[in-house]
Motif scaffolding. Structure first.
Motif, PDB file in Angstrom:
ATOM      1  N   LEU A 175      -8.621  13.298 -10.767  1.00  9.60           N
ATOM      2  CA  LEU A 175      -8.302  14.280 -11.800  1.00  9.60           C
ATOM      3  C   LEU A 175      -6.869  14.092 -12.283  1.00  9.60           C
ATOM      4  O   LEU A 175      -5.950  13.896 -11.492  1.00  9.60           O
ATOM      5  CB  LEU A 175      -8.473  15.699 -11.259  1.00  9.60           C
ATOM      6  N   ALA A 176      -6.682  14.145 -13.603  1.00 13.55           N
ATOM      7  CA  ALA A 176      -5.350  14.030 -14.210  1.00 13.55           C
ATOM      8  C   ALA A 176      -5.412  14.650 -15.595  1.00 13.55           C
ATOM      9  O   ALA A 176      -6.483  14.977 -16.110  1.00 13.55           O
ATOM     10  CB  ALA A 176      -4.906  12.572 -14.282  1.00 13.55           C
ATOM     11  N   SER A 177      -4.254  14.814 -16.205  1.00 15.98           N
ATOM     12  CA  SER A 177      -4.174  15.335 -17.566  1.00 15.98           C
ATOM     13  C   SER A 177      -3.939  14.195 -18.542  1.00 15.98           C
ATOM     14  O   SER A 177      -3.179  13.270 -18.253  1.00 15.98           O
ATOM     15  CB  SER A 177      -3.050  16.367 -17.687  1.00 15.98           C
ATOM     16  N   ASN A 178      -4.595  14.265 -19.696  1.00 11.81           N
ATOM     17  CA  ASN A 178      -4.376  13.240 -20.711  1.00 11.81           C
ATOM     18  C   ASN A 178      -3.141  13.590 -21.542  1.00 11.81           C
ATOM     19  O   ASN A 178      -2.403  14.529 -21.237  1.00 11.81           O
ATOM     20  CB  ASN A 178      -5.614  13.065 -21.597  1.00 11.81           C
ATOM     21  N   SER A 179      -2.894  12.815 -22.606  1.00 10.14           N
ATOM     22  CA  SER A 179      -1.681  13.002 -23.420  1.00 10.14           C
ATOM     23  C   SER A 179      -1.646  14.363 -24.116  1.00 10.14           C
ATOM     24  O   SER A 179      -0.589  14.817 -24.531  1.00 10.14           O
ATOM     25  CB  SER A 179      -1.576  11.881 -24.456  1.00 10.14           C
ATOM     26  N   LYS A 205      16.262  -0.171 -17.767  1.00 12.31           N
ATOM     27  CA  LYS A 205      15.982   1.250 -17.595  1.00 12.31           C
ATOM     28  C   LYS A 205      15.811   1.553 -16.117  1.00 12.31           C
ATOM     29  O   LYS A 205      15.239   0.756 -15.373  1.00 12.31           O
ATOM     30  CB  LYS A 205      14.711   1.650 -18.347  1.00 12.31           C
ATOM     31  N   GLN A 206      16.284   2.726 -15.709  1.00 15.91           N
ATOM     32  CA  GLN A 206      16.128   3.142 -14.325  1.00 15.91           C
ATOM     33  C   GLN A 206      15.932   4.654 -14.274  1.00 15.91           C
ATOM     34  O   GLN A 206      16.426   5.388 -15.131  1.00 15.91           O
ATOM     35  CB  GLN A 206      17.345   2.745 -13.490  1.00 15.91           C
ATOM     36  N   GLY A 207      15.165   5.104 -13.272  1.00 22.38           N
ATOM     37  CA  GLY A 207      14.884   6.524 -13.163  1.00 22.38           C
ATOM     38  C   GLY A 207      13.861   6.790 -12.084  1.00 22.38           C
ATOM     39  O   GLY A 207      13.565   5.923 -11.254  1.00 22.38           O
ATOM     40  N   PRO A 208      13.296   8.007 -12.064  1.00 25.31           N
ATOM     41  CA  PRO A 208      12.311   8.358 -11.040  1.00 25.31           C
ATOM     42  C   PRO A 208      10.995   7.624 -11.264  1.00 25.31           C
ATOM     43  O   PRO A 208      10.632   7.272 -12.396  1.00 25.31           O
ATOM     44  CB  PRO A 208      12.143   9.875 -11.218  1.00 25.31           C
ATOM     45  N   ALA A 209      10.254   7.411 -10.172  1.00 24.07           N
ATOM     46  CA  ALA A 209       9.004   6.658 -10.233  1.00 24.07           C
ATOM     47  C   ALA A 209       7.827   7.578 -10.543  1.00 24.07           C
ATOM     48  O   ALA A 209       6.827   7.624  -9.817  1.00 24.07           O
ATOM     49  CB  ALA A 209       8.771   5.916  -8.924  1.00 24.07           C
ATOM     50  N   CYS A 210       7.917   8.302 -11.652  1.00 21.71           N
ATOM     51  CA  CYS A 210       6.806   9.140 -12.087  1.00 21.71           C
ATOM     52  C   CYS A 210       5.809   8.277 -12.869  1.00 21.71           C
ATOM     53  O   CYS A 210       6.135   7.165 -13.292  1.00 21.71           O
ATOM     54  CB  CYS A 210       7.311  10.299 -12.934  1.00 21.71           C
ATOM     55  N   PRO A 211       4.578   8.763 -13.068  1.00 12.19           N
ATOM     56  CA  PRO A 211       3.563   7.927 -13.719  1.00 12.19           C
ATOM     57  C   PRO A 211       3.976   7.356 -15.067  1.00 12.19           C
ATOM     58  O   PRO A 211       3.704   6.189 -15.363  1.00 12.19           O
ATOM     59  CB  PRO A 211       2.378   8.890 -13.858  1.00 12.19           C
ATOM     60  N   GLN A 212       4.667   8.148 -15.894  1.00  9.29           N
ATOM     61  CA  GLN A 212       5.044   7.652 -17.221  1.00  9.29           C
ATOM     62  C   GLN A 212       5.975   6.452 -17.121  1.00  9.29           C
ATOM     63  O   GLN A 212       5.871   5.497 -17.904  1.00  9.29           O
ATOM     64  CB  GLN A 212       5.719   8.761 -18.039  1.00  9.29           C
ATOM     65  N   ASN A 213       6.913   6.494 -16.173  1.00 11.02           N
ATOM     66  CA  ASN A 213       7.861   5.391 -16.043  1.00 11.02           C
ATOM     67  C   ASN A 213       7.215   4.149 -15.430  1.00 11.02           C
ATOM     68  O   ASN A 213       7.426   3.029 -15.902  1.00 11.02           O
ATOM     69  CB  ASN A 213       9.055   5.826 -15.191  1.00 11.02           C
ATOM     70  N   VAL A 214       6.424   4.356 -14.382  1.00 12.10           N
ATOM     71  CA  VAL A 214       5.800   3.209 -13.721  1.00 12.10           C
ATOM     72  C   VAL A 214       4.809   2.518 -14.640  1.00 12.10           C
ATOM     73  O   VAL A 214       4.545   1.321 -14.511  1.00 12.10           O
ATOM     74  CB  VAL A 214       5.129   3.660 -12.401  1.00 12.10           C
ATOM     75  N   ALA A 215       4.265   3.247 -15.626  1.00  8.95           N
ATOM     76  CA  ALA A 215       3.322   2.669 -16.582  1.00  8.95           C
ATOM     77  C   ALA A 215       4.012   1.945 -17.733  1.00  8.95           C
ATOM     78  O   ALA A 215       3.349   1.556 -18.699  1.00  8.95           O
ATOM     79  CB  ALA A 215       2.411   3.756 -17.137  1.00  8.95           C
ATOM     80  N   SER A 216       5.317   1.736 -17.645  1.00  4.95           N
ATOM     81  CA  SER A 216       6.046   1.088 -18.742  1.00  4.95           C
ATOM     82  C   SER A 216       5.617  -0.355 -18.961  1.00  4.95           C
ATOM     83  O   SER A 216       5.744  -0.884 -20.062  1.00  4.95           O
ATOM     84  CB  SER A 216       7.552   1.130 -18.467  1.00  4.95           C
ATOM     85  N   LEU A 217       5.094  -1.008 -17.927  1.00  5.97           N
ATOM     86  CA  LEU A 217       4.724  -2.427 -18.063  1.00  5.97           C
ATOM     87  C   LEU A 217       3.208  -2.602 -17.960  1.00  5.97           C
ATOM     88  O   LEU A 217       2.571  -3.038 -18.923  1.00  5.97           O
ATOM     89  CB  LEU A 217       5.436  -3.264 -17.000  1.00  5.97           C
ATOM     90  N   LEU A 267      -0.283   6.437 -13.449  1.00  6.57           N
ATOM     91  CA  LEU A 267      -0.569   7.120 -12.192  1.00  6.57           C
ATOM     92  C   LEU A 267       0.626   6.965 -11.261  1.00  6.57           C
ATOM     93  O   LEU A 267       1.561   6.206 -11.550  1.00  6.57           O
ATOM     94  CB  LEU A 267      -1.819   6.537 -11.529  1.00  6.57           C
ATOM     95  N   ALA A 268       0.593   7.661 -10.132  1.00  5.26           N
ATOM     96  CA  ALA A 268       1.656   7.547  -9.142  1.00  5.26           C
ATOM     97  C   ALA A 268       1.639   6.150  -8.522  1.00  5.26           C
ATOM     98  O   ALA A 268       0.595   5.491  -8.470  1.00  5.26           O
ATOM     99  CB  ALA A 268       1.484   8.606  -8.063  1.00  5.26           C
ATOM    100  N   PRO A 269       2.788   5.657  -8.035  1.00  2.25           N
ATOM    101  CA  PRO A 269       2.849   4.296  -7.480  1.00  2.25           C
ATOM    102  C   PRO A 269       1.841   4.025  -6.377  1.00  2.25           C
ATOM    103  O   PRO A 269       1.230   2.949  -6.341  1.00  2.25           O
ATOM    104  CB  PRO A 269       4.286   4.203  -6.964  1.00  2.25           C
ATOM    105  N   ARG A 299       0.808  -1.220   0.000  1.00  5.85           N
ATOM    106  CA  ARG A 299       0.000   0.000   0.000  1.00  5.85           C
ATOM    107  C   ARG A 299       0.843   1.273   0.000  1.00  5.85           C
ATOM    108  O   ARG A 299       0.363   2.345  -0.403  1.00  5.85           O
ATOM    109  CB  ARG A 299      -0.959  -0.002   1.193  1.00  5.85           C
ATOM    110  N   GLN A 300       2.078   1.213   0.417  1.00  5.52           N
ATOM    111  CA  GLN A 300       2.935   2.396   0.450  1.00  5.52           C
ATOM    112  C   GLN A 300       3.438   2.799  -0.937  1.00  5.52           C
ATOM    113  O   GLN A 300       4.246   3.717  -1.059  1.00  5.52           O
ATOM    114  CB  GLN A 300       4.124   2.147   1.377  1.00  5.52           C
ATOM    115  N   GLY A 301       2.981   2.124  -1.976  1.00  8.05           N
ATOM    116  CA  GLY A 301       3.412   2.461  -3.329  1.00  8.05           C
ATOM    117  C   GLY A 301       4.593   1.647  -3.802  1.00  8.05           C
ATOM    118  O   GLY A 301       5.276   2.026  -4.756  1.00  8.05           O
TER     119      GLY A 301
END
Length: 274
Positions: free
Chosen positions: A195-199, A110-122, A127-129, A73-75
């Motif tokens: 609420l979020a922004s689309n592409s 690949k490695q980097g910050p856990a922003c929504p775009q990166n976490v959505a790679s798989l 969204l945020a973790p 649950r902590q992401g």
């Protein structure tokens, strides 16, 4: 022929009128009753070990795979994708701050910050973790600091709708909706929205629907999770079907970290990079 014509005209009229609203048939429950039910569910489910059949239509491409998931649950997340006749093809981890993705077919890391775009790679839920974790756990990304600002009836789905506001720490207020419906054994979370922004940068509500619930003790778990981006249909989103579930397993901290194989191509990526 006249009967068929009348039937056809009736169908056209129904389609033109849109989806019929579901009316409330009982008095609105107290806010405290719903809040306690939501908090009790969150407290009762802190981690999951899932085997899923995950399908994504985001971006216009249909991608389907068996995805094994470890969720905290902590992401903290770990996803491993398996494809028939190939076995494991990719793995992704995040501890809530950093992410790593190992593409075994390309031997690329690949490695980097856990922003929504990166976490959505798989699993393609941008969204945020911690938001993804709450969705996979079957409730909503509403923390202890969230304030209930509205409670009404959602006639589209026939459920109580709670609206929460949270300060994001940067001077902005984030809103989250939670949809709850009463069953014989208690309250069930049937959806959540945020609420979020689309592409294209336009802000709207992403939506999650939970279906085919079954009860394990005092907790109802959905066997189907559907995600849709803002202004998009569920048919163009992500569908997660749970095949097996272990509730509150002990997950070692190292499970949420990946290291590159010695011969892999290592790339440091920022948010939004392909």
């Amino acid at each position: 022929m006249k009967a068929l014509l009348r039937l056809s005209m009736a169908c056209v009229t129904l389609m033109a009128c849109g989806h019929a609203q579901i009316k409330r048939t009982t008095a609105a429950p107290p806010d405290d009753e719903l809040l306690k039910a939501l908090q009790a569910r969150q407290n009762a489910t802190q981690s999951l070990n899932l085997e899923t059949r995950t399908t994504s239509w985001l971006g216009g491409d249909r991608v389907r795979a068996t995805v094994l998931m470890l969720v905290n649950r902590q992401g903290k997340l770990r996803f491993e994708a398996e494809v028939s006749l190939k076995g494991s093809v990719a793995a992704l981890t995040t501890d809530g701050r950093a992410f790593a993705l190992l593409d075994m077919e390309r031997n690329e890391f690949k490695q980097g910050p856990a922003c929504p775009q990166n976490v959505a790679s798989l699993v393609r839920i941008p969204l945020a973790p911690d938001e993804i974790a709450a969705i996979l756990l079957g409730d909503a990304p509403v923390g202890a600091d969230a304030k209930l600002v509205a409670h009404d009836w959602d006639g589209d789905v026939g459920a109580e709708r709670l609206v929460f506001a949270t300060n994001d720490g940067q001077g902005h207020t984030k809103q989250t909706r939670v949809l709850m419906r009463k069953q014989a054994k208690g309250w069930v979370v049937i959806g959540t929205e945020g609420l979020a922004s689309n592409s294209r940068g336009k802000q709207g509500w992403w939506r999650v629907r939970y279906e085919e619930h079954h009860w394990t003790g005092a907790v109802a778990f959905p066997d189907v999770i559907r995600f849709a981006e803002p202004f998009a249909s569920f048919d163009d989103g992500v569908e997660i079907k749970v095949k097996d579930r272990r509730v509150n397993p002990e997950i070692p901290e190292e499970s949420f970290h990946l290291s590159p194989p010695p011969d892999a191509l290592v790339r440091d990526v920022n948010c939004g990079e392909p």
